[in-house]
Design a protein around this motif. Structure first.
Motif, PDB file in Angstrom:
ATOM      1  N   ASP A  54      29.812  52.113  37.706  1.00 40.24           N
ATOM      2  CA  ASP A  54      29.408  50.904  38.430  1.00 40.24           C
ATOM      3  C   ASP A  54      30.245  49.695  38.032  1.00 40.24           C
ATOM      4  N   TYR A  55      31.417  49.921  37.433  1.00 41.39           N
ATOM      5  CA  TYR A  55      32.147  48.778  36.894  1.00 41.39           C
ATOM      6  C   TYR A  55      32.595  47.791  37.969  1.00 41.39           C
ATOM      7  N   LEU A  56      32.806  48.250  39.191  1.00 40.18           N
ATOM      8  CA  LEU A  56      33.220  47.332  40.252  1.00 40.18           C
ATOM      9  C   LEU A  56      32.041  46.552  40.826  1.00 40.18           C
ATOM     10  N   GLY A  57      30.908  47.205  40.942  1.00 40.12           N
ATOM     11  CA  GLY A  57      29.751  46.563  41.566  1.00 40.12           C
ATOM     12  C   GLY A  57      28.824  45.856  40.602  1.00 40.12           C
ATOM     13  N   VAL A  58      28.914  46.194  39.297  1.00 37.92           N
ATOM     14  CA  VAL A  58      27.984  45.616  38.328  1.00 37.92           C
ATOM     15  C   VAL A  58      28.722  44.956  37.168  1.00 37.92           C
ATOM     16  N   ASP A  59      29.507  45.729  36.417  1.00 35.62           N
ATOM     17  CA  ASP A  59      30.142  45.198  35.209  1.00 35.62           C
ATOM     18  C   ASP A  59      31.102  44.050  35.519  1.00 35.62           C
ATOM     19  N   GLY A  60      31.971  44.236  36.513  1.00 39.87           N
ATOM     20  CA  GLY A  60      32.927  43.188  36.869  1.00 39.87           C
ATOM     21  C   GLY A  60      32.248  41.915  37.342  1.00 39.87           C
ATOM     22  N   PRO A  61      31.283  42.004  38.269  1.00 37.20           N
ATOM     23  CA  PRO A  61      30.570  40.795  38.680  1.00 37.20           C
ATOM     24  C   PRO A  61      29.784  40.139  37.547  1.00 37.20           C
ATOM     25  N   HIS A  93      38.872  47.423  48.538  1.00 39.54           N
ATOM     26  CA  HIS A  93      38.222  48.739  48.589  1.00 39.54           C
ATOM     27  C   HIS A  93      36.728  48.531  48.695  1.00 39.54           C
ATOM     28  N   VAL A  94      36.111  49.084  49.741  1.00 36.56           N
ATOM     29  CA  VAL A  94      34.652  49.057  49.831  1.00 36.56           C
ATOM     30  C   VAL A  94      34.066  50.461  49.742  1.00 36.56           C
ATOM     31  N   ASP A  95      34.940  51.467  49.663  1.00 34.16           N
ATOM     32  CA  ASP A  95      34.521  52.844  49.426  1.00 34.16           C
ATOM     33  C   ASP A  95      35.739  53.623  48.932  1.00 34.16           C
ATOM     34  N   VAL A  96      35.543  54.897  48.691  1.00 35.84           N
ATOM     35  CA  VAL A  96      36.610  55.738  48.148  1.00 35.84           C
ATOM     36  C   VAL A  96      37.171  56.604  49.275  1.00 35.84           C
ATOM     37  N   GLU A  97      38.415  56.382  49.619  1.00 31.85           N
ATOM     38  CA  GLU A  97      39.087  57.160  50.654  1.00 31.85           C
ATOM     39  C   GLU A  97      39.994  58.211  50.005  1.00 31.85           C
ATOM     40  N   VAL A 154      39.495  31.412  41.947  1.00 34.95           N
ATOM     41  CA  VAL A 154      39.359  32.327  40.808  1.00 34.95           C
ATOM     42  C   VAL A 154      39.997  33.657  41.186  1.00 34.95           C
ATOM     43  N   LEU A 155      41.081  34.014  40.484  1.00 36.14           N
ATOM     44  CA  LEU A 155      41.821  35.234  40.787  1.00 36.14           C
ATOM     45  C   LEU A 155      41.249  36.411  40.002  1.00 36.14           C
ATOM     46  N   LEU A 156      41.034  37.519  40.692  1.00 36.28           N
ATOM     47  CA  LEU A 156      40.514  38.751  40.099  1.00 36.28           C
ATOM     48  C   LEU A 156      41.546  39.849  40.319  1.00 36.28           C
ATOM     49  N   HIS A 157      42.126  40.334  39.224  1.00 36.17           N
ATOM     50  CA  HIS A 157      43.269  41.242  39.313  1.00 36.17           C
ATOM     51  C   HIS A 157      42.864  42.674  39.643  1.00 36.17           C
ATOM     52  N   GLU A 158      43.871  43.481  39.958  1.00 36.95           N
ATOM     53  CA  GLU A 158      43.675  44.884  40.330  1.00 36.95           C
ATOM     54  C   GLU A 158      43.384  45.749  39.106  1.00 36.95           C
ATOM     55  N   GLY A 159      43.238  47.053  39.345  1.00 29.76           N
ATOM     56  CA  GLY A 159      42.831  47.976  38.296  1.00 29.76           C
ATOM     57  C   GLY A 159      43.804  48.141  37.162  1.00 29.76           C
ATOM     58  N   LEU A 160      45.075  47.823  37.356  1.00 34.24           N
ATOM     59  CA  LEU A 160      46.062  47.851  36.279  1.00 34.24           C
ATOM     60  C   LEU A 160      46.623  46.463  36.013  1.00 34.24           C
ATOM     61  N   GLY A 161      45.975  45.439  36.524  1.00 32.29           N
ATOM     62  CA  GLY A 161      46.493  44.087  36.435  1.00 32.29           C
ATOM     63  C   GLY A 161      46.056  43.351  35.180  1.00 32.29           C
ATOM     64  N   SER A 162      46.468  42.091  35.107  1.00 31.76           N
ATOM     65  CA  SER A 162      46.125  41.230  33.988  1.00 31.76           C
ATOM     66  C   SER A 162      46.504  39.808  34.363  1.00 31.76           C
ATOM     67  N   LEU A 163      46.188  38.884  33.481  1.00 30.03           N
ATOM     68  CA  LEU A 163      46.589  37.493  33.678  1.00 30.03           C
ATOM     69  C   LEU A 163      48.088  37.383  33.936  1.00 30.03           C
ATOM     70  N   ASP A 164      48.896  37.996  33.087  1.00 27.32           N
ATOM     71  CA  ASP A 164      50.348  37.839  33.203  1.00 27.32           C
ATOM     72  C   ASP A 164      50.949  38.594  34.374  1.00 27.32           C
ATOM     73  N   LEU A 165      50.284  39.635  34.844  1.00 27.79           N
ATOM     74  CA  LEU A 165      50.836  40.393  35.971  1.00 27.79           C
ATOM     75  C   LEU A 165      50.730  39.647  37.301  1.00 27.79           C
ATOM     76  N   GLY A 192      40.399  38.094  45.219  1.00 25.19           N
ATOM     77  CA  GLY A 192      40.502  39.350  44.504  1.00 25.19           C
ATOM     78  C   GLY A 192      41.506  40.290  45.137  1.00 25.19           C
ATOM     79  N   HIS A 193      42.185  41.064  44.282  1.00 21.59           N
ATOM     80  CA  HIS A 193      43.147  42.054  44.747  1.00 21.59           C
ATOM     81  C   HIS A 193      42.697  43.438  44.327  1.00 21.59           C
ATOM     82  N   SER A 194      42.594  44.387  45.276  1.00 25.39           N
ATOM     83  CA  SER A 194      42.283  45.794  45.007  1.00 25.39           C
ATOM     84  C   SER A 194      40.952  45.911  44.266  1.00 25.39           C
ATOM     85  N   ASP A 195      40.935  46.417  43.031  1.00 20.56           N
ATOM     86  CA  ASP A 195      39.681  46.453  42.274  1.00 20.56           C
ATOM     87  C   ASP A 195      39.064  45.067  42.186  1.00 20.56           C
ATOM     88  N   GLY A 196      39.898  44.054  41.986  1.00 23.14           N
ATOM     89  CA  GLY A 196      39.399  42.691  41.917  1.00 23.14           C
ATOM     90  C   GLY A 196      38.778  42.239  43.230  1.00 23.14           C
TER      91      GLY A 196
END
Length: 259
Positions: free
Chosen positions: A78-85, A132-136, A30-41, A104-108
């Motif tokens: 919380d979109y990465l830790g709650v909404d996305g999952p 990403h596991v934190d904000v650098e 199951v592929l999970l795209h990055e923050g600007l990604g999509s199915l087609d990207l 998963g890639h990046s946000d994914g």
């Protein structure tokens, strides 16, 4: 190539594509795209991954991306830790998937890690690319540079073909969240020790959005078996910039999964 399909989750209408190579076995990737990604990207990566691993591959656009339903802004912090999952759980349920490996890639990648921490028995393992596991500071600076490219118009026009009417919502939902001062404290530290399935973490040595500290934190904190790979001459998109190596690593990881 398998045709685009749509899944009604009860919350949103999500576009997806399930690629099944001949004689495929094993869990669905199951592929999970990055923050600007999509199915087609993902372009031809899902098809090549399906062939390399001899396993089905599912890619979908999260709500607010591609041709999926739009999303209201601002996004939750919380979109990465709650909404996305939460959305991923609805996808697995809606498609009736019984055994999966999250890629998963990046946000994914963050979403994949957060979901693995829920210990859903359907998840056999996790592969994260440029996680990403934190904000650098490097992450924030990379987002700022991307905002500049979007404002100049070149990036905006390239992304329009992939997101259509979701374009501005997708970009703002990602960039405004990462640049929100309150998001600086976001992390996955509590989730990492709850990840017990096998994990493969891959990052480019020249990643412009993160440092190798991301891999170090993951390797130190997760409870299950973990392999980290830092790729030379590679930036934030290992699946594009080091594709042969990434395909080989994932195929090896699949082959070594416990039966």
């Amino acid at each position: 190539m398998t045709h685009r399909q749509f899944l009604e989750t009860g919350v949103a209408r999500l576009e997806y594509r399930l690629t099944r190579p001949a004689h495929s076995t094993g869990p669905v990737l199951v592929l999970l795209h990055e923050g600007l990604g999509s199915l087609d990207l993902w372009k031809d990566f899902p098809a090549q991954l399906a062939e390399a691993g001899a396993t089905p591959v599912l890619a979908y656009s999260r709500q607010g991306y591609g041709r999926s339903s739009p999303i209201a802004l601002p996004r939750s912090l919380d979109y990465l830790g709650v909404d996305g999952p939460d959305e991923l759980a609805r996808v697995l349920d809606g498609l009736g998937l019984e055994q999966v490996l999250l890629v998963g890639h990046s946000d994914g990648a963050s979403i994949a890690l957060a979901y693995a921490a829920r210990q859903d028995p359907r998840v056999r393992g996790v592969v994260v690319l440029a996680p990403h596991v934190d904000v650098e500071p490097a992450s924030v600076e990379g987002v700022r540079r991307t905002v500049g490219a979007y404002a100049r118009g070149d990036l905006r026009e390239r992304l329009r073909a992939y997101h259509g009417d979701n374009l501005d919502g997708a970009f703002r939902g990602w960039s405004e969240t990462w640049l929100n001062p309150a998001f600086a404290d976001w992390n996955l530290y509590p989730e990492l020790p709850r990840i017990r399935v096998p994990l493969l973490a891959i990052q480019g040595q020249e990643d412009e959005f993160a440092t190798p500290a991301q891999l170090e934190t993951i390797a130190r904190e997760v409870a299950g078996p973990c392999r980290t790979v830092l790729l030379e001459h590679c930036r934030h998109f290992p699946q594009n910039q080091a594709r042969p190596r990434v395909l080989a690593l994932i195929a090896e990881f699949l082959a070594a999964l416990p039966g």
